[in-house]
Design a protein around this motif. Structure first.
Motif, PDB file in Angstrom:
ATOM      1  N   UNK A   1      46.979  46.634  33.247  1.00  0.00           N
ATOM      2  CA  UNK A   1      46.779  47.446  34.434  1.00  0.00           C
ATOM      3  C   UNK A   1      45.197  47.430  34.520  1.00  0.00           C
ATOM      4  N   UNK A   2      44.970  47.495  35.997  1.00  0.00           N
ATOM      5  CA  UNK A   2      43.540  47.144  36.451  1.00  0.00           C
ATOM      6  C   UNK A   2      43.347  47.908  37.703  1.00  0.00           C
ATOM      7  N   UNK A   3      41.924  47.804  37.927  1.00  0.00           N
ATOM      8  CA  UNK A   3      41.770  48.892  39.387  1.00  0.00           C
ATOM      9  C   UNK A   3      41.029  47.684  40.136  1.00  0.00           C
ATOM     10  N   UNK A   4      40.694  48.258  41.383  1.00  0.00           N
ATOM     11  CA  UNK A   4      40.112  47.316  42.479  1.00  0.00           C
ATOM     12  C   UNK A   4      38.547  46.957  42.168  1.00  0.00           C
ATOM     13  N   UNK A   5      38.564  45.526  42.320  1.00  0.00           N
ATOM     14  CA  UNK A   5      37.173  45.051  41.871  1.00  0.00           C
ATOM     15  C   UNK A   5      36.885  44.658  40.474  1.00  0.00           C
ATOM     16  N   UNK A   6      37.986  44.923  39.672  1.00  0.00           N
ATOM     17  CA  UNK A   6      37.801  44.345  37.942  1.00  0.00           C
ATOM     18  C   UNK A   6      37.799  42.897  37.954  1.00  0.00           C
ATOM     19  N   UNK A   7      37.358  42.424  36.880  1.00  0.00           N
ATOM     20  CA  UNK A   7      37.221  41.231  36.600  1.00  0.00           C
ATOM     21  C   UNK A   7      37.826  41.012  35.185  1.00  0.00           C
TER      22      UNK A   7
ATOM     23  N   UNK B   1      37.322  27.337  23.591  1.00  0.00           N
ATOM     24  CA  UNK B   1      36.399  28.128  22.867  1.00  0.00           C
ATOM     25  C   UNK B   1      35.702  29.280  23.503  1.00  0.00           C
ATOM     26  N   UNK B   2      35.550  28.959  24.772  1.00  0.00           N
ATOM     27  CA  UNK B   2      34.779  29.883  25.623  1.00  0.00           C
ATOM     28  C   UNK B   2      35.750  30.559  26.750  1.00  0.00           C
ATOM     29  N   UNK B   3      35.562  31.770  27.292  1.00  0.00           N
ATOM     30  CA  UNK B   3      35.833  32.702  28.059  1.00  0.00           C
ATOM     31  C   UNK B   3      35.233  32.813  29.250  1.00  0.00           C
ATOM     32  N   UNK B   4      35.818  32.804  30.487  1.00  0.00           N
ATOM     33  CA  UNK B   4      35.170  32.598  31.774  1.00  0.00           C
ATOM     34  C   UNK B   4      35.505  33.940  32.593  1.00  0.00           C
ATOM     35  N   UNK B   5      34.568  34.424  33.289  1.00  0.00           N
ATOM     36  CA  UNK B   5      34.911  35.693  34.081  1.00  0.00           C
ATOM     37  C   UNK B   5      35.319  35.191  35.415  1.00  0.00           C
ATOM     38  N   UNK B   6      36.613  36.004  36.014  1.00  0.00           N
ATOM     39  CA  UNK B   6      36.994  35.902  37.003  1.00  0.00           C
ATOM     40  C   UNK B   6      37.528  37.168  37.795  1.00  0.00           C
ATOM     41  N   UNK B   7      37.287  37.188  39.367  1.00  0.00           N
ATOM     42  CA  UNK B   7      37.555  38.625  39.570  1.00  0.00           C
ATOM     43  C   UNK B   7      38.895  38.693  40.133  1.00  0.00           C
ATOM     44  N   UNK B   8      39.524  39.669  39.766  1.00  0.00           N
ATOM     45  CA  UNK B   8      41.041  40.098  40.099  1.00  0.00           C
ATOM     46  C   UNK B   8      41.498  40.091  41.590  1.00  0.00           C
ATOM     47  N   UNK B   9      42.177  39.293  42.374  1.00  0.00           N
ATOM     48  CA  UNK B   9      42.180  39.456  43.740  1.00  0.00           C
ATOM     49  C   UNK B   9      43.649  39.951  44.062  1.00  0.00           C
ATOM     50  N   UNK B  10      44.260  40.929  43.300  1.00  0.00           N
ATOM     51  CA  UNK B  10      45.599  41.436  43.310  1.00  0.00           C
ATOM     52  C   UNK B  10      45.329  43.059  42.775  1.00  0.00           C
TER      53      UNK B  10
ATOM     54  N   UNK C   1      34.368  46.723  37.924  1.00  0.00           N
ATOM     55  CA  UNK C   1      35.276  47.265  39.288  1.00  0.00           C
ATOM     56  C   UNK C   1      34.547  48.119  39.947  1.00  0.00           C
ATOM     57  N   UNK C   2      35.055  48.856  40.935  1.00  0.00           N
ATOM     58  CA  UNK C   2      34.550  49.757  42.083  1.00  0.00           C
ATOM     59  C   UNK C   2      34.416  51.003  41.182  1.00  0.00           C
TER      60      UNK C   2
ATOM     61  N   UNK D   1      32.427  55.671  46.009  1.00  0.00           N
ATOM     62  CA  UNK D   1      32.754  54.330  46.706  1.00  0.00           C
ATOM     63  C   UNK D   1      34.408  54.327  46.355  1.00  0.00           C
ATOM     64  N   UNK D   2      34.773  54.609  45.453  1.00  0.00           N
ATOM     65  CA  UNK D   2      36.128  54.672  45.145  1.00  0.00           C
ATOM     66  C   UNK D   2      37.065  55.457  46.091  1.00  0.00           C
ATOM     67  N   UNK D   3      36.444  56.789  46.540  1.00  0.00           N
ATOM     68  CA  UNK D   3      37.116  57.708  47.287  1.00  0.00           C
ATOM     69  C   UNK D   3      36.809  57.357  48.700  1.00  0.00           C
TER      70      UNK D   3
END
Length: 592
Positions: free
Chosen positions: A329-335, A348-357, A403-404, A409-411
């Motif tokens: 479960x996630x919120x808008x703008x989280x990665x 061995x490494x983890x990379x950050x990506x923004x969730x687009x859904x 995330x936002x 901003x969220x409201x």
């Protein structure tokens, strides 16, 4: 003997604070035991106040965060509160563009300046810097400036490691996501490194004067451990310079943790339980391991090891990663941090990506990421998606983070979302959220700028999927999407290659028909050529709304333009000009 030559015997947690009987004159004894130069109290004089300085700064941000949540709505509607919030936001948004580099915000410079003044005053204020030793009289073998710089550097260490952790108590208490704390992780690292150099060179000067520097080095122990520690620290600090880190990110990522481990081990032996020095290692170990184990438990226990990432090549510049899930479960703008278990060193490494859904409330969800390949693992995944469309790669997930997070901003009733390049994918999550929850919202304006001529096709397809998923065929009031194509003008290809299980199939797709379908679904999508005038867009948007949120994900120049426009909006609120009373800004970095 193993490591024992590097430690005094017997090993204790703290060294003795008893200086013994002073055999010098009363005046010399008083000079040696002065408040600012007493070696046996230097950890209390310099390390503890440094800890207090960091804690006071963190507590101020905690108060600000909780005040924004719990302040009564009656107070929020007053002009004084709006102007105070606008002033604080102005400090957070105002920055400058220098060539291809955007500076940190004005508020960061002010807080960093306060830290620099404190450390400089504590380092250079007390005198003497060196003991007035002679061949006959010795006040001590540790130059006072070296001792105090060493203890202040030691006090920085727990904060350095905590600020570098993705899941950390500072983020939990202040609401500031870990990626924004990375600036402070970097600045604390530089402060600690400079203090370490101030600690090191006076010893070299002193022992050259004394004539025993070769003997000291040959004896090993404190000199060997100190040199190895500062070499590891040099590697960590200089490789973290943004333009070096970005260009050699895979090298930086793979060596950072190893160098950090080498540094803290040899620094531990170098301190040799002097006074309370090992207390800071205990604090660092407890805090950082707690942060690390928490993130690992979320990865392995909450998200599990059964997720697979489906890879699709949208265009030459865009890779789509889809992860079906029923647990996340996630919120808008989280990665999310993704670790692709596909063999090789990259796993061995983890990379950050923004969730687009957005998560689906009543059915299985899909984590969607739009990625611009930049070398390393992303290039490897793009090659796999090109060779084997829809390839499934086992993936481990850590997060979500960020995330936002701002309550305002969220409201916010009205939102302006701007995306550039692969950052356009972030706008899709805001669009879907608006389509799903349009009732009661004021408006959503989306501006997307891209140099990729093929983006028009996959973006309109993504919008059609959103409309079908939420059964929206009628016009959605308040929603408008503007796609700006900024690359060289070329004849649009009217066909798209679709990968199926039976092989590669070419399906004709008329762009005019696509545009009609999207508009019929209520998205009010328009296409333009050339760069959008973002400052003007923000100004017009701000003038037409009382409360709004501005979100951007794209290149540094785009983020800077939006940040400047948001800062300009705060100045209008502070001066009481215009209709706007609440303008909040959020910048996301991990989609671009």
């Amino acid at each position: 003997m193993g490591m024992l030559p590097w430690l005094d015997s017997p090993v204790m947690l703290h060294s003795d604070r008893d200086p013994g009987e002073c055999t010098m004159t009363p005046e010399q004894c008083a000079y040696k035991s002065g408040y600012w130069v007493n070696w046996y109290q230097d950890d209390h004089r310099y390390a503890l106040p440094t800890v207090a300085f960091f804690l006071v700064a963190i507590v101020l941000f905690i108060f600000g965060h909780w005040a924004s949540i719990f302040v009564p709505a009656r107070l929020q509607r007053t002009a004084c509160w709006s102007r105070l919030v606008a002033f604080l936001r102005f400090l957070s948004y105002k920055n400058w563009r220098m060539m291809d580099w955007s500076t940190p915000c004005l508020g960061a410079f002010l807080l960093g300046g306060a830290g620099a003044v404190y450390l400089l005053a504590m380092t250079l204020g007390p005198h003497p810097y060196y003991w007035p030793n002679t061949k006959e009289i010795s006040f001590g073998n540790s130059p006072p400036i070296a001792t105090r710089a060493g203890f202040m550097a030691l006090a920085c260490m727990p904060f350095l490691y905590v600020l570098g952790a993705k899941a950390n108590p500072v983020s939990a208490l202040t609401g500031i996501s870990h990626e924004r704390l990375n600036l402070w992780h970097n600045w604390v690292a530089w402060a600690m490194y400079v203090l370490a150099l101030v600690h090191t060179f006076p010893f070299i000067v002193f022992h050259i004067w004394k004539g025993d520097i070769v003997t000291q080095w040959n004896d090993g122990g404190i000199w060997v451990t100190g040199v190895v520690a500062i070499l590891a620290q040099t590697w960590l600090t200089f490789l973290s310079i943004p333009w070096i880190r970005n260009r050699y990110y895979e090298v930086f990522k793979s060596t950072h943790y190893i160098a950090a481990l080498v540094f803290i081990i040899f620094f531990f032996f170098h301190c040799d339980f002097r006074l309370s020095s090992w207390d800071y290692f205990i604090a660092t170990a407890v805090l950082y391991t707690t942060c690390w184990f928490y993130s690992q438990l979320k990865t392995w226990c909450e998200h599990g090891v059964r997720h697979k990432a489906l890879l699709h090549r949208e265009t030459d510049d865009t890779l789509k990663i889809t992860i079906p899930t029923t647990t996340v479960r996630w919120k808008l703008g989280q990665h999310m941090f993704l670790r692709f278990v596909a063999g090789g060193a990259h796993m061995l490494t983890a990379h950050p990506f923004t969730i687009c859904s957005v998560p689906q409330h009543d059915k299985a969800s899909r984590l969607v990421f739009y990625v611009r390949p930049r070398g390393g693992i992303t290039d490897r995944l793009m090659a796999l998606a090109t060779k084997q469309p829809g390839a499934a790669v086992p993936v481990l997930m850590e997060g979500p983070y960020g995330g936002v997070s701002s309550q305002h901003l969220a409201s916010a009733g009205s939102k302006l979302v701007v995306g550039g390049g692969a950052g356009a994918g972030l706008a899709l999550s805001f669009i879907e959220s608006y389509v799903r929850d349009a009732e009661g919202q004021s408006s959503l304006k989306v501006i997307v700028a891209t140099r990729d001529p093929g983006m028009r096709i996959w973006y309109t397809e993504a919008l059609e999927e959103i409309a079908a998923r939420h059964e929206k065929g009628e016009s959605i009031p308040g929603l408008s999407i503007h796609l700006h194509e900024t690359g060289p003008e070329v004849e649009q290809d009217t066909t798209k290659q679709i990968h199926t299980n039976d092989g590669l199939k070419e399906e004709g797709m008329q762009l005019a028909k696509e545009e009609r379908n999207v508009k019929a679904s209520g998205f009010n999508l328009t296409f333009s050529r050339g760069r959008p005038n973002l400052p003007l867009v923000v100004q017009e948007f701000v003038e037409g709304h009382e409360s709004m949120g501005i979100i951007v994900c794209g290149p540094a120049s785009m983020s800077h333009d939006m940040s400047e426009a948001a800062a300009a909006a705060q100045t209008k609120i502070m001066s009481g000009r215009g209709q706007a009373r609440d303008v909040c800004f959020h910048q996301e970095s991990f989609s671009y």
